[in-house]
Design a protein around this motif. Sequence first.
Motif, short mmCIF file in Angstrom:
data_model
loop_
_atom_site.label_atom_id
_atom_site.label_comp_id
_atom_site.label_asym_id
_atom_site.label_seq_id
_atom_site.Cartn_x
_atom_site.Cartn_y
_atom_site.Cartn_z
N ASP A 244 6.03 8.39 52.02
CA ASP A 244 4.89 7.83 52.74
C ASP A 244 4.17 6.77 51.91
OD1 ASP A 244 5.35 9.39 54.94
OD2 ASP A 244 3.97 10.98 54.33
N GLN B 278 6.15 -1.79 56.24
CA GLN B 278 6.44 -0.91 57.37
C GLN B 278 6.75 -1.73 58.63
OE1 GLN B 278 3.23 1.64 58.59
NE2 GLN B 278 4.60 3.13 59.53
N SER C 280 8.36 13.84 50.66
CA SER C 280 7.65 13.32 51.83
C SER C 280 6.44 12.49 51.42
CB SER C 280 7.22 14.48 52.74
OG SER C 280 8.32 15.22 53.21
#
Length: 266
Positions: free
Chosen positions: A166, A249, A162
């Motif tokens: 990120d 992103q 995780s």
Amino acid sequence: RRWVLQQLIQENSLPSLATKGNFRAAPVERIRQLVQEEMNVCSEAAGRYPSNYNAWSHRIWVLEHLAKLTVKVLLDELSSTKYWVSMHVSDHSGFHYRQFLLNSLIRRTVTDNNILVQNQMLNEQNPSFQKEEEGAGTEAACAEEQSVDLPRHLDEEMELCSELIDNYPGHETLWCHSDESLNNSHHSPATSHMAQAMDVDGLNESSSKQGYTQETKRLKRAPVQDSLGPETEYRFVDKVLSTCRNVDQARFATAYRKWLITFLGQ
């Protein structure tokens, strides 16, 4: 190098060798030294050439045939390769190696726990039975295996995935490893209570064996949310696009929105 290691054993280059080709007969300290030397060589080779199959394959061979997949070595490798994979997030070979370590830990723990149970049953049936020194050593080894906190190690692996996802968005390797780590937590008998805590959208064991659907690949770590639907996804994408400052992103979110429009329509 594999051939050289085999010759060292066969030609009695290691002292106190009992039988030809028997790795376990070699002195413990000398074996540990050889294992550490090979680990260093493999790390250097893997760092110089991406997805170096030969280096990682040799590393696994050393663990299996020289280190005998002892729990201590497996845990040391799991710890020492954490930084390496964090610096090589696109190299699937390193993450595949960590999957091998986790699977080996699961197998060793389950197998040795079964041996411990069998020994306990034998002692109950034969109270006067005197254990030999080898038997006592086996029991001590099993006790060591029992002390391994598999749920904690699997949970730490998911946290590592995780965190890397990120920090480094868009790397398929990280998602593949995260999915494999999740499968380990579900299919391991030794981590059944962790599988319960990390269930995905109410899936039971029988349905999980058939594979996860795209809609049910959400970990139950966050608070329970409403059922996903097109409107929810559109709101989610719009929120990301309006708040994100990361170029990658924004690009991924835009691509996802185009996918939603193409396949779902809105």
